[in-house]
Design a protein around this motif. Structure first.
Motif, PDB file in Angstrom:
ATOM      1  N   HIS A  35      20.638  71.285 105.568  1.00 48.97           N
ATOM      2  CA  HIS A  35      20.726  70.053 104.780  1.00 48.97           C
ATOM      3  C   HIS A  35      19.484  69.909 103.886  1.00 48.97           C
ATOM      4  O   HIS A  35      18.715  68.944 104.037  1.00 48.97           O
ATOM      5  CB  HIS A  35      20.857  68.829 105.698  1.00 48.97           C
ATOM      6  CG  HIS A  35      22.035  68.888 106.613  1.00 48.97           C
ATOM      7  ND1 HIS A  35      23.327  68.628 106.193  1.00 48.97           N
ATOM      8  CD2 HIS A  35      22.118  69.191 107.932  1.00 48.97           C
ATOM      9  CE1 HIS A  35      24.154  68.751 107.214  1.00 48.97           C
ATOM     10  NE2 HIS A  35      23.443  69.101 108.287  1.00 48.97           N
ATOM     11  N   PRO A  36      19.261  70.865 102.989  1.00 48.76           N
ATOM     12  CA  PRO A  36      18.031  70.849 102.176  1.00 48.76           C
ATOM     13  C   PRO A  36      17.908  69.623 101.277  1.00 48.76           C
ATOM     14  O   PRO A  36      16.798  69.155 101.024  1.00 48.76           O
ATOM     15  CB  PRO A  36      18.138  72.137 101.356  1.00 48.76           C
ATOM     16  CG  PRO A  36      19.593  72.465 101.341  1.00 48.76           C
ATOM     17  CD  PRO A  36      20.137  71.999 102.640  1.00 48.76           C
ATOM     18  N   TYR A  70      16.657  66.743 103.391  1.00 47.61           N
ATOM     19  CA  TYR A  70      15.516  67.068 104.260  1.00 47.61           C
ATOM     20  C   TYR A  70      14.376  66.061 104.115  1.00 47.61           C
ATOM     21  O   TYR A  70      13.871  65.515 105.101  1.00 47.61           O
ATOM     22  CB  TYR A  70      15.014  68.477 103.961  1.00 47.61           C
ATOM     23  CG  TYR A  70      13.811  68.883 104.780  1.00 47.61           C
ATOM     24  CD1 TYR A  70      13.954  69.246 106.123  1.00 47.61           C
ATOM     25  CD2 TYR A  70      12.530  68.886 104.235  1.00 47.61           C
ATOM     26  CE1 TYR A  70      12.864  69.619 106.890  1.00 47.61           C
ATOM     27  CE2 TYR A  70      11.425  69.253 104.992  1.00 47.61           C
ATOM     28  CZ  TYR A  70      11.600  69.615 106.314  1.00 47.61           C
ATOM     29  OH  TYR A  70      10.517  69.968 107.072  1.00 47.61           O
ATOM     30  N   THR A  71      13.967  65.799 102.884  1.00 48.87           N
ATOM     31  CA  THR A  71      12.849  64.882 102.649  1.00 48.87           C
ATOM     32  C   THR A  71      13.167  63.475 103.134  1.00 48.87           C
ATOM     33  O   THR A  71      12.300  62.777 103.680  1.00 48.87           O
ATOM     34  CB  THR A  71      12.504  64.834 101.150  1.00 48.87           C
ATOM     35  OG1 THR A  71      12.266  66.169 100.685  1.00 48.87           O
ATOM     36  CG2 THR A  71      11.270  63.985 100.897  1.00 48.87           C
ATOM     37  N   ASP A  75      13.815  70.818 112.881  1.00 45.86           N
ATOM     38  CA  ASP A  75      13.231  70.781 111.535  1.00 45.86           C
ATOM     39  C   ASP A  75      13.761  71.928 110.681  1.00 45.86           C
ATOM     40  O   ASP A  75      14.105  71.737 109.504  1.00 45.86           O
ATOM     41  CB  ASP A  75      11.710  70.847 111.642  1.00 45.86           C
ATOM     42  CG  ASP A  75      11.037  70.957 110.287  1.00 45.86           C
ATOM     43  OD1 ASP A  75      10.987  69.947 109.557  1.00 45.86           O
ATOM     44  OD2 ASP A  75      10.576  72.067 109.934  1.00 45.86           O
ATOM     45  N   MET A 123      17.398  71.212 109.666  1.00 44.33           N
ATOM     46  CA  MET A 123      17.503  70.273 108.554  1.00 44.33           C
ATOM     47  C   MET A 123      17.112  70.930 107.226  1.00 44.33           C
ATOM     48  O   MET A 123      17.751  70.692 106.191  1.00 44.33           O
ATOM     49  CB  MET A 123      16.615  69.050 108.820  1.00 44.33           C
ATOM     50  CG  MET A 123      17.089  68.142 109.933  1.00 44.33           C
ATOM     51  SD  MET A 123      18.742  67.450 109.621  1.00 44.33           S
ATOM     52  CE  MET A 123      18.484  66.610 108.058  1.00 44.33           C
ATOM     53  N   ALA A 124      16.072  71.764 107.245  1.00 47.33           N
ATOM     54  CA  ALA A 124      15.590  72.391 106.013  1.00 47.33           C
ATOM     55  C   ALA A 124      16.589  73.393 105.456  1.00 47.33           C
ATOM     56  O   ALA A 124      16.721  73.535 104.237  1.00 47.33           O
ATOM     57  CB  ALA A 124      14.248  73.074 106.276  1.00 47.33           C
TER      58      ALA A 124
END
Length: 318
Positions: A128-129, A132-133, A121, A124-125
């Motif tokens: 790959h911001p 991310y969502t 997590d 990814m944050a």
């Protein structure tokens, strides 16, 4: 070997850390205090995350699951040790011992898997911001946790079934405060080669896979951090990952020292290290995550303020 020595044990004796009454009282007080802190601290984390809409994100969803597992992890071992001291007994039935082994393996592996999911997590944050969502959708988060539960339960079932097939000698004293698989294996009259091989292969794979995921995730995070132009950006990333890294080091530092060798070489030092990650680590996790996390501290303050406000309201009303 005679039939007498081959008699299946109906109970085990948990000798604990010491047989001296004064030291036992000290250990009882320490265990009771740490268990109460563990339960209250992790419950506060769960309540804070549940009550604050701002914390309904993948990161805090995994943290709430980790706190739930830590409560269960401590409850598998400590209450039985406390009850035995209060009633003046050291015995645990064979069925209780096997049950304790099953849930001990389940929750220790679940801790490991949740730490790896939390590392993914953070990867990814940070790396790959923009995606991310899209990537960390609620359905995926629930699926990751569900898969972790399935794997850990199957792993625990395998080890427990291999343990049940063993025959135990008349000597049933366990130099521990709970049924740790390694000390129990040392009491067996049967050949434990299959158990040891399974622990090294399946157990090693189950433990090494999450650890490798954590290592790879943080390797990518580190490479990303080194590209940040500002010191402020680096500090922000480190503050976000610092709590998780601290917990990972505490958890894996003790586990690797205990279970990465044959059961026949299990010693008193291993028992102390086991007590560290079964008792101390679940207790300090809430403090690590709350003290280094402004969002969690803010949610805890709001929760406490609500409790105080409601208590004042009821006291003024009556």
């Amino acid at each position: 070997m005679g039939k007498k020595n081959q008699t299946t044990a109906t109970e085990f004796l948990l000798l604990g850390f010491s047989e001296q009454s004064e030291q036992e009282e000290l250990v009882f007080g320490l265990f009771l205090g740490m268990y109460m802190v563990t339960i209250s601290g992790n419950l506060l984390i769960i309540l804070a995350i549940s009550c604050d809409p701002h914390l309904h994100t993948p990161m805090y969803f995994f943290l709430a699951n980790l706190s739930s597992v830590d409560i269960c992890f401590s409850s598998v071992t400590i209450p039985k040790a406390l009850v035995n001291y209060m009633v003046g007994s050291k015995s645990i039935s064979y069925t209780e011992c096997m049950t304790q082994i099953y849930f001990f393996i389940t929750f220790i592996n679940m801790d490991s898997f949740l730490l790896s999911v939390m590392a993914y997590d953070r990867y990814m944050a940070i790396c790959h911001p923009l995606h991310y969502t899209l990537m960390m959708r609620p359905r995926l988060c629930v699926l990751l946790v569900a898969i972790s539960w399935v794997i850990t339960n199957l792993h625990a079932l395998l080890h427990t079934l291999l343990m049940v097939r063993l025959t135990f000698c008349s000597h049933n004293a366990v130099h521990h405060f709970f049924c740790d698989p390694y000390p129990i294996l040392k009491l067996s009259c049967s050949d434990t080669f299959i158990n040891d091989v399974t622990a090294f292969t399946v157990g090693g794979l189950t433990s090494a896979t999450p650890f490798m995921c954590i290592t790879v995730s943080y390797a990518y995070i580190l490479s990303r951090v080194l590209k940040f132009p500002s010191v402020q950006g680096i500090r922000k990333v480190l503050s976000t990952c610092g709590s998780h890294l601290t917990v990972v080091c505490l958890f894996y530092g003790a586990i690797l020292g205990v279970y990465m060798h044959p059961s026949s070489t299990y010693s008193v030092q291993d028992m102390v290290a086991t007590a560290f990650f079964t008792v101390v680590t679940p207790m300090v996790n809430p403090f690590i995550y709350s003290l280094r996390n402004h969002d969690v501290k803010g949610a805890l303050r709001k929760l406490m303020f609500r409790r105080l406000s409601s208590s004042k309201f009821y006291s003024s009303k009556f």
